[in-house]
Design a protein around this motif. Structure first.
Motif, PDB file in Angstrom:
ATOM      1  N   GLY A 153       0.776  -1.237   0.000  1.00  0.00           N
ATOM      2  CA  GLY A 153       0.000   0.000   0.000  1.00  0.00           C
ATOM      3  C   GLY A 153       0.799   1.274   0.000  1.00  0.00           C
ATOM      4  O   GLY A 153       0.257   2.351  -0.235  1.00  0.00           O
ATOM      5  N   ALA A 154       2.111   1.203   0.255  1.00  0.00           N
ATOM      6  CA  ALA A 154       2.932   2.417   0.238  1.00  0.00           C
ATOM      7  C   ALA A 154       3.097   2.911  -1.194  1.00  0.00           C
ATOM      8  O   ALA A 154       3.232   2.118  -2.134  1.00  0.00           O
ATOM      9  CB  ALA A 154       4.298   2.143   0.859  1.00  0.00           C
ATOM     10  N   ILE A 155       3.080   4.226  -1.370  1.00  0.00           N
ATOM     11  CA  ILE A 155       3.333   4.839  -2.668  1.00  0.00           C
ATOM     12  C   ILE A 155       4.230   6.055  -2.473  1.00  0.00           C
ATOM     13  O   ILE A 155       4.164   6.728  -1.447  1.00  0.00           O
ATOM     14  CB  ILE A 155       2.035   5.254  -3.396  1.00  0.00           C
ATOM     15  CG1 ILE A 155       1.201   6.203  -2.521  1.00  0.00           C
ATOM     16  CG2 ILE A 155       1.233   4.045  -3.812  1.00  0.00           C
ATOM     17  CD1 ILE A 155      -0.029   6.767  -3.220  1.00  0.00           C
ATOM     18  N   THR A 156       5.068   6.330  -3.455  1.00  0.00           N
ATOM     19  CA  THR A 156       5.881   7.550  -3.430  1.00  0.00           C
ATOM     20  C   THR A 156       6.433   7.800  -4.816  1.00  0.00           C
ATOM     21  O   THR A 156       6.548   6.875  -5.638  1.00  0.00           O
ATOM     22  CB  THR A 156       7.030   7.450  -2.411  1.00  0.00           C
ATOM     23  OG1 THR A 156       7.579   8.739  -2.184  1.00  0.00           O
ATOM     24  CG2 THR A 156       8.128   6.512  -2.880  1.00  0.00           C
ATOM     25  N   PHE A 157       6.781   9.041  -5.089  1.00  0.00           N
ATOM     26  CA  PHE A 157       7.444   9.371  -6.334  1.00  0.00           C
ATOM     27  C   PHE A 157       8.946   9.252  -6.139  1.00  0.00           C
ATOM     28  O   PHE A 157       9.504   9.720  -5.149  1.00  0.00           O
ATOM     29  CB  PHE A 157       7.075  10.783  -6.782  1.00  0.00           C
ATOM     30  CG  PHE A 157       5.761  10.850  -7.500  1.00  0.00           C
ATOM     31  CD1 PHE A 157       5.698  10.748  -8.888  1.00  0.00           C
ATOM     32  CD2 PHE A 157       4.585  10.975  -6.779  1.00  0.00           C
ATOM     33  CE1 PHE A 157       4.485  10.778  -9.539  1.00  0.00           C
ATOM     34  CE2 PHE A 157       3.361  11.007  -7.429  1.00  0.00           C
ATOM     35  CZ  PHE A 157       3.296  10.906  -8.821  1.00  0.00           C
ATOM     36  N   GLY A 158       9.598   8.615  -7.100  1.00  0.00           N
ATOM     37  CA  GLY A 158      11.035   8.477  -7.045  1.00  0.00           C
ATOM     38  C   GLY A 158      11.728   9.716  -7.571  1.00  0.00           C
ATOM     39  O   GLY A 158      11.093  10.632  -8.116  1.00  0.00           O
ATOM     40  N   PRO A 159      13.042   9.779  -7.438  1.00  0.00           N
ATOM     41  CA  PRO A 159      13.801  10.914  -7.968  1.00  0.00           C
ATOM     42  C   PRO A 159      13.638  11.079  -9.471  1.00  0.00           C
ATOM     43  O   PRO A 159      13.884  12.167 -10.007  1.00  0.00           O
ATOM     44  CB  PRO A 159      15.249  10.561  -7.611  1.00  0.00           C
ATOM     45  CG  PRO A 159      15.149   9.572  -6.494  1.00  0.00           C
ATOM     46  CD  PRO A 159      13.903   8.809  -6.744  1.00  0.00           C
ATOM     47  N   ASP A 160      13.217  10.008 -10.157  1.00  0.00           N
ATOM     48  CA  ASP A 160      13.026  10.050 -11.608  1.00  0.00           C
ATOM     49  C   ASP A 160      11.672  10.612 -12.017  1.00  0.00           C
ATOM     50  O   ASP A 160      11.366  10.724 -13.207  1.00  0.00           O
ATOM     51  CB  ASP A 160      13.200   8.647 -12.201  1.00  0.00           C
ATOM     52  CG  ASP A 160      12.330   7.596 -11.505  1.00  0.00           C
ATOM     53  OD1 ASP A 160      11.386   7.969 -10.772  1.00  0.00           O
ATOM     54  OD2 ASP A 160      12.593   6.389 -11.684  1.00  0.00           O
ATOM     55  N   GLY A 161      10.823  10.948 -11.028  1.00  0.00           N
ATOM     56  CA  GLY A 161       9.517  11.512 -11.329  1.00  0.00           C
ATOM     57  C   GLY A 161       8.428  10.497 -11.572  1.00  0.00           C
ATOM     58  O   GLY A 161       7.271  10.880 -11.840  1.00  0.00           O
ATOM     59  N   TYR A 162       8.736   9.211 -11.470  1.00  0.00           N
ATOM     60  CA  TYR A 162       7.734   8.173 -11.657  1.00  0.00           C
ATOM     61  C   TYR A 162       7.137   7.752 -10.321  1.00  0.00           C
ATOM     62  O   TYR A 162       7.782   7.892  -9.262  1.00  0.00           O
ATOM     63  CB  TYR A 162       8.340   6.959 -12.364  1.00  0.00           C
ATOM     64  CG  TYR A 162       8.727   7.238 -13.805  1.00  0.00           C
ATOM     65  CD1 TYR A 162       7.803   7.750 -14.712  1.00  0.00           C
ATOM     66  CD2 TYR A 162      10.023   6.986 -14.253  1.00  0.00           C
ATOM     67  CE1 TYR A 162       8.155   8.011 -16.029  1.00  0.00           C
ATOM     68  CE2 TYR A 162      10.388   7.235 -15.567  1.00  0.00           C
ATOM     69  CZ  TYR A 162       9.444   7.751 -16.454  1.00  0.00           C
ATOM     70  OH  TYR A 162       9.806   8.007 -17.751  1.00  0.00           O
ATOM     71  N   LEU A 163       5.919   7.217 -10.383  1.00  0.00           N
ATOM     72  CA  LEU A 163       5.222   6.768  -9.179  1.00  0.00           C
ATOM     73  C   LEU A 163       5.552   5.306  -8.915  1.00  0.00           C
ATOM     74  O   LEU A 163       5.368   4.445  -9.786  1.00  0.00           O
ATOM     75  CB  LEU A 163       3.718   6.939  -9.339  1.00  0.00           C
ATOM     76  CG  LEU A 163       2.849   6.521  -8.147  1.00  0.00           C
ATOM     77  CD1 LEU A 163       3.154   7.369  -6.916  1.00  0.00           C
ATOM     78  CD2 LEU A 163       1.359   6.610  -8.503  1.00  0.00           C
ATOM     79  N   TYR A 164       6.038   5.038  -7.695  1.00  0.00           N
ATOM     80  CA  TYR A 164       6.339   3.672  -7.261  1.00  0.00           C
ATOM     81  C   TYR A 164       5.249   3.211  -6.312  1.00  0.00           C
ATOM     82  O   TYR A 164       4.819   3.961  -5.430  1.00  0.00           O
ATOM     83  CB  TYR A 164       7.704   3.624  -6.570  1.00  0.00           C
ATOM     84  CG  TYR A 164       8.879   3.814  -7.504  1.00  0.00           C
ATOM     85  CD1 TYR A 164       9.688   2.743  -7.854  1.00  0.00           C
ATOM     86  CD2 TYR A 164       9.183   5.066  -8.031  1.00  0.00           C
ATOM     87  CE1 TYR A 164      10.780   2.905  -8.703  1.00  0.00           C
ATOM     88  CE2 TYR A 164      10.263   5.245  -8.892  1.00  0.00           C
ATOM     89  CZ  TYR A 164      11.052   4.166  -9.222  1.00  0.00           C
ATOM     90  OH  TYR A 164      12.123   4.330 -10.075  1.00  0.00           O
TER      91      TYR A 164
END
Length: 378
Positions: A153-164
């Motif tokens: 359930g965790a989500i975050t944007f990476g340094p590359d701008g994509y959603l993980y």
């Protein structure tokens, strides 16, 4: 009460991070080069079962509550809900509102939750002048869940701008469907998508399995049991995942910022560095940089962040994490993917289920019982 009975009682009462292993950090004193940073926990708010937090617009911190509300942290604690999806989610088992994230420009807010049928769902909302535009809501991604546990359930944007997006193996003990090692399912994986690049999203061309007809192109890494919390180091861009164990071992996985993805963290052939129930170690297994067994009071690793704030200089560059049952804050010194020091930070955050990092790199600790605490110098 024996440890297994005690664990069952805790899970039955809180129903959030169930089917877990009893664990506590094992400190190798020979790898601890210095004394632990001196910290204190300052309670800054009370919430209703807080599950996740993220840095928001205008130097705010937004907190997700399990039932489906989102509130903003201010000088006087949490304000009234700025978003409420409680009529769209369910909280049985380990379900609920489990994650939130903003894109880099704070133009969109993403929520990760389980819907009324228990399906893992990621929704997007436009944000204007710090206000959520509820009528812009759209669903980005869904994944059916066969059981009520191991949702990730965790989500975050990476340094590359994509959603993980982190998804557990689908639940049930021991990964009965073998989802962790299957590449044709999103379960037991860390995903990487471009939510603005397509309808409902696009798969980045450089994803490791984007051109594999036998794999899901969304997959960034696999072999995960329940990656309840993960983060990117705001300084280096390295990825750290706290993956909850099954029977014996809790683990923290790591990948460098330069990684092209495709890491296989081993589940369910491996639990940490150990074969699971006669499993065979995959040839491409990437072992954890840290694991701990069940010799103490812990039960479920809660992944945190590499500290990049300024309030506690002695903690700079260390990865701070905890455990749902043990509650002790601990830190790891990491160099080139190798743990060079382990520390007990000497404070207890309660039943820690998550951390949040504000725009200045300061850390907050979230306990399912309701406390939101800031990590301060002692």
């Amino acid at each position: 009460m024996n440890t297994r009975t005690r664990m069952s009682a805790i899970v039955a009462t809180l129903g959030l991070v169930g089917s877990l292993a009893l664990a506590t950090a094992s400190a190798d004193e020979s790898r601890t080069p210095g004394s632990a940073a001196q910290i204190a926990l300052t309670e800054v708010a009370r919430a209703q079962n807080p599950t996740a937090g993220a840095a928001g617009p205008q130097d705010t911190v937004w907190i997700a509550e399990r039932a489906g509300t989102v509130r903003v942290l201010g000088d006087d604690g949490l304000g009234e809900p700025v978003l409420d999806i409680s009529d769209k989610t369910t909280t049985d088992g380990e379900r609920g509102l489990l994650g939130l994230a903003f894109d880099e420009r704070f133009a969109h807010l993403y929520l990760s939750y389980t819907d009324l049928e228990g399906t893992s769902t990621v929704d997007e909302f436009a944000v204007q002048d710090g206000t959520v535009q509820e009528d812009t809501r759209r669903t980005v991604l869904t994944q059916e869940q066969p059981e009520s546990n191991h949702n990730g359930g965790a989500i975050t944007f990476g340094p590359d701008g994509y959603l993980y997006i982190a998804l557990g193996d689908g639940g049930g003990g021991g990964d009965p469907q073998g989802n962790g090692q299957k590449l044709d399912t999103l379960l037991g994986k860390l995903l990487r998508i471009d939510p603005q690049g397509g309808d409902p999203y696009a798969i980045p061309e450089d994803n490791p399995f984007a051109d594999d007809p036998d794999a899901r192109g969304e997959i960034w890494s696999y072999g995960l049991r329940n990656p309840w919390r993960f983060s990117f180091d705001a300084g280096s861009g390295d990825l750290l995942i706290g993956d909850v164990g099954q029977s014996d071992w809790e683990e923290i996985d790591w990948a460098p910022a330069s990684s092209p993805g495709g890491e296989n963290y081993g589940w369910s052939q491996m639990e940490g560095t150990h074969p699971f129930r006669g499993g065979t170690e995959p040839a491409n297994h990437v072992p954890p940089i840290h694991e701990y067994d069940r010799t103490g009071l812990g039960c479920s690793v809660t992944g945190g962040y590499v500290y990049r704030g300024e309030a506690v200089p002695g903690l700079a560059g260390q990865y701070v994490y905890s455990d749902y049952c043990d509650g002790t804050l601990r830190s790891l010194e990491i160099e080139d993917g190798r743990v060079t020091g382990e520390h007990d930070l000497g404070v207890n955050g309660g039943e820690v289920v998550s951390f949040a990092q504000d725009g200045d790199g300061e850390l907050y600790v979230l306990a399912i019982g309701g406390t939101v605490s800031r990590v301060d110098p002692a």
